[in-house]
Motif scaffolding. Structure first.
Motif, PDB file in Angstrom:
ATOM      1  N   GLY A 168       0.901  -1.173  -0.212  1.00  0.00           N
ATOM      2  CA  GLY A 168       0.037   0.029  -0.077  1.00  0.00           C
ATOM      3  C   GLY A 168       0.861   1.329  -0.037  1.00  0.00           C
ATOM      4  N   LEU A 169       2.079   1.347   0.820  1.00  0.00           N
ATOM      5  CA  LEU A 169       2.933   2.465   0.922  1.00  0.00           C
ATOM      6  C   LEU A 169       3.407   2.461  -0.616  1.00  0.00           C
ATOM      7  N   ALA A 170       3.660   1.345  -1.306  1.00  0.00           N
ATOM      8  CA  ALA A 170       4.471   1.566  -2.409  1.00  0.00           C
ATOM      9  C   ALA A 170       3.307   2.170  -3.486  1.00  0.00           C
ATOM     10  N   LEU A 171       2.214   1.823  -3.588  1.00  0.00           N
ATOM     11  CA  LEU A 171       1.360   2.156  -4.595  1.00  0.00           C
ATOM     12  C   LEU A 171       1.065   3.714  -4.141  1.00  0.00           C
ATOM     13  N   SER A 172       0.926   4.034  -2.877  1.00  0.00           N
ATOM     14  CA  SER A 172       0.741   5.746  -2.610  1.00  0.00           C
ATOM     15  C   SER A 172       1.997   6.340  -3.216  1.00  0.00           C
ATOM     16  N   ALA A 173       3.111   5.903  -2.755  1.00  0.00           N
ATOM     17  CA  ALA A 173       4.218   6.722  -3.468  1.00  0.00           C
ATOM     18  C   ALA A 173       4.093   6.711  -5.036  1.00  0.00           C
ATOM     19  N   LEU A 174       3.810   5.628  -5.379  1.00  0.00           N
ATOM     20  CA  LEU A 174       3.726   5.718  -7.081  1.00  0.00           C
ATOM     21  C   LEU A 174       2.741   6.949  -7.394  1.00  0.00           C
ATOM     22  N   SER A 175       1.656   6.935  -6.733  1.00  0.00           N
ATOM     23  CA  SER A 175       0.613   7.968  -6.652  1.00  0.00           C
ATOM     24  C   SER A 175       1.233   9.334  -6.619  1.00  0.00           C
ATOM     25  N   LEU A 176       2.152   9.679  -5.671  1.00  0.00           N
ATOM     26  CA  LEU A 176       2.810  10.872  -5.781  1.00  0.00           C
ATOM     27  C   LEU A 176       3.773  11.209  -6.793  1.00  0.00           C
ATOM     28  N   CYS A 177       4.530  10.035  -7.235  1.00  0.00           N
ATOM     29  CA  CYS A 177       5.362  10.159  -8.209  1.00  0.00           C
ATOM     30  C   CYS A 177       4.745  10.477  -9.725  1.00  0.00           C
ATOM     31  N   CYS A 178       3.442   9.884  -9.979  1.00  0.00           N
ATOM     32  CA  CYS A 178       2.729  10.021 -11.181  1.00  0.00           C
ATOM     33  C   CYS A 178       1.795  11.161 -11.248  1.00  0.00           C
ATOM     34  N   GLY A 199      -0.735  11.790  -9.431  1.00  0.00           N
ATOM     35  CA  GLY A 199      -2.308  11.594  -9.234  1.00  0.00           C
ATOM     36  C   GLY A 199      -2.806  10.470 -10.354  1.00  0.00           C
ATOM     37  N   MET A 200      -2.166  10.120 -11.413  1.00  0.00           N
ATOM     38  CA  MET A 200      -2.676   9.214 -12.523  1.00  0.00           C
ATOM     39  C   MET A 200      -3.120   7.868 -11.662  1.00  0.00           C
ATOM     40  N   VAL A 201      -2.305   7.402 -10.777  1.00  0.00           N
ATOM     41  CA  VAL A 201      -2.880   6.535  -9.779  1.00  0.00           C
ATOM     42  C   VAL A 201      -3.444   7.134  -8.497  1.00  0.00           C
ATOM     43  N   GLY A 202      -4.562   6.623  -8.166  1.00  0.00           N
ATOM     44  CA  GLY A 202      -5.165   7.308  -6.855  1.00  0.00           C
ATOM     45  C   GLY A 202      -4.448   7.112  -5.795  1.00  0.00           C
ATOM     46  N   PHE A 203      -4.242   8.170  -4.848  1.00  0.00           N
ATOM     47  CA  PHE A 203      -3.551   7.807  -3.533  1.00  0.00           C
ATOM     48  C   PHE A 203      -4.521   6.990  -2.662  1.00  0.00           C
ATOM     49  N   GLY A 204      -5.809   7.351  -2.662  1.00  0.00           N
ATOM     50  CA  GLY A 204      -6.644   6.452  -2.020  1.00  0.00           C
ATOM     51  C   GLY A 204      -6.634   5.176  -2.312  1.00  0.00           C
ATOM     52  N   ASP A 205      -6.193   4.789  -3.590  1.00  0.00           N
ATOM     53  CA  ASP A 205      -6.207   3.377  -3.837  1.00  0.00           C
ATOM     54  C   ASP A 205      -5.084   2.625  -3.018  1.00  0.00           C
ATOM     55  N   GLY A 206      -3.899   3.275  -2.714  1.00  0.00           N
ATOM     56  CA  GLY A 206      -2.837   3.014  -1.958  1.00  0.00           C
ATOM     57  C   GLY A 206      -3.373   2.713  -0.795  1.00  0.00           C
ATOM     58  N   LEU A 207      -3.882   3.706  -0.178  1.00  0.00           N
ATOM     59  CA  LEU A 207      -4.473   3.384   1.254  1.00  0.00           C
ATOM     60  C   LEU A 207      -5.575   2.416   1.358  1.00  0.00           C
ATOM     61  N   MET A 208      -6.081   1.927   0.561  1.00  0.00           N
ATOM     62  CA  MET A 208      -6.858   0.795   0.604  1.00  0.00           C
ATOM     63  C   MET A 208      -6.251  -0.452   0.575  1.00  0.00           C
ATOM     64  N   VAL A 209      -5.207  -0.438  -0.358  1.00  0.00           N
ATOM     65  CA  VAL A 209      -4.180  -1.697  -0.158  1.00  0.00           C
ATOM     66  C   VAL A 209      -3.449  -1.776   0.942  1.00  0.00           C
ATOM     67  N   LEU A 210      -3.345  -0.688   1.637  1.00  0.00           N
ATOM     68  CA  LEU A 210      -2.423  -0.395   2.866  1.00  0.00           C
ATOM     69  C   LEU A 210      -3.192  -1.144   3.705  1.00  0.00           C
ATOM     70  N   VAL A 211      -4.484  -0.715   3.917  1.00  0.00           N
ATOM     71  CA  VAL A 211      -5.569  -1.296   5.110  1.00  0.00           C
ATOM     72  C   VAL A 211      -5.460  -2.912   4.816  1.00  0.00           C
ATOM     73  N   ILE A 212      -5.804  -3.267   3.639  1.00  0.00           N
ATOM     74  CA  ILE A 212      -5.816  -4.690   3.316  1.00  0.00           C
ATOM     75  C   ILE A 212      -4.582  -5.653   3.988  1.00  0.00           C
ATOM     76  N   GLY A 213      -3.271  -5.000   3.737  1.00  0.00           N
ATOM     77  CA  GLY A 213      -2.054  -5.645   4.177  1.00  0.00           C
ATOM     78  C   GLY A 213      -1.916  -5.413   5.462  1.00  0.00           C
ATOM     79  N   LEU A 214      -2.703  -4.547   6.171  1.00  0.00           N
ATOM     80  CA  LEU A 214      -2.502  -4.280   7.862  1.00  0.00           C
ATOM     81  C   LEU A 214      -3.156  -5.306   8.345  1.00  0.00           C
ATOM     82  N   TYR A 215      -4.551  -5.810   7.860  1.00  0.00           N
ATOM     83  CA  TYR A 215      -5.205  -6.941   8.440  1.00  0.00           C
ATOM     84  C   TYR A 215      -4.561  -8.469   8.026  1.00  0.00           C
TER      85      TYR A 215
END
Length: 138
Positions: A57-67, A69-85
């Motif tokens: 999730g952190l990697a996807l959020s970082a990709l969002s910042l680098c791109c 917003g082409m990739v949603g920052f919130g999508d990274g947060l969603m994956v982060l929560v999945i990984g947390l659980y």
């Protein structure tokens, strides 16, 4: 299915509806489920697994910042929560399945003339399907 998988299924279901309707996720739900997940990890004394689980999730959020917003920052947060659980394997596998599903859907829309390279697709529904496929063992 385990309790954690049910919680993530509910979490993704709630955000899927909002993502389809408004093309955004609920930060309220993300923070709420993240706090519950952190407390659950502390209670189970498995906080280290939760720490490693947030990396996709952190990697996807970082990709969002680098791109930009082409990739949603919130999508990274969603994956982060999945990984947390559920840990790194579940988060990465769900993300990979979601990316593949989104890519094939985008290609389908382009080839049928219903979309273009600029067409925005809500990602959380793909994440829900990717997670579901992971749980089913596909």
């Amino acid at each position: 299915m385990t309790e954690r998988e049910w919680v993530i299924l509910i979490f993704l279901g709630l955000n899927t509806v909002k993502d389809i309707r408004k093309k955004e996720i609920s930060l309220f739900w993300v923070i709420g489920f993240a706090v519950i997940g952190i407390l659950w990890r502390i209670w189970d004394e498995s906080w280290l697994a939760g720490f490693w689980g947030v990396l996709p999730g952190l990697a996807l959020s970082a990709l969002s910042l680098c791109c930009r917003g082409m990739v949603g920052f919130g999508d990274g947060l969603m994956v982060l929560v999945i990984g947390l659980y559920l840990g790194t394997a579940c988060a990465a596998a769900s993300l990979l399945r979601a990316l593949l599903g989104c890519a094939f859907s985008g290609l389908f829309l382009i080839f049928t003339g219903r979309g273009s390279r600029k067409t925005e697709l809500p990602f959380v529904p793909f994440l829900l399907v990717g997670f579901w496929l992971y749980v089913l063992g596909w």
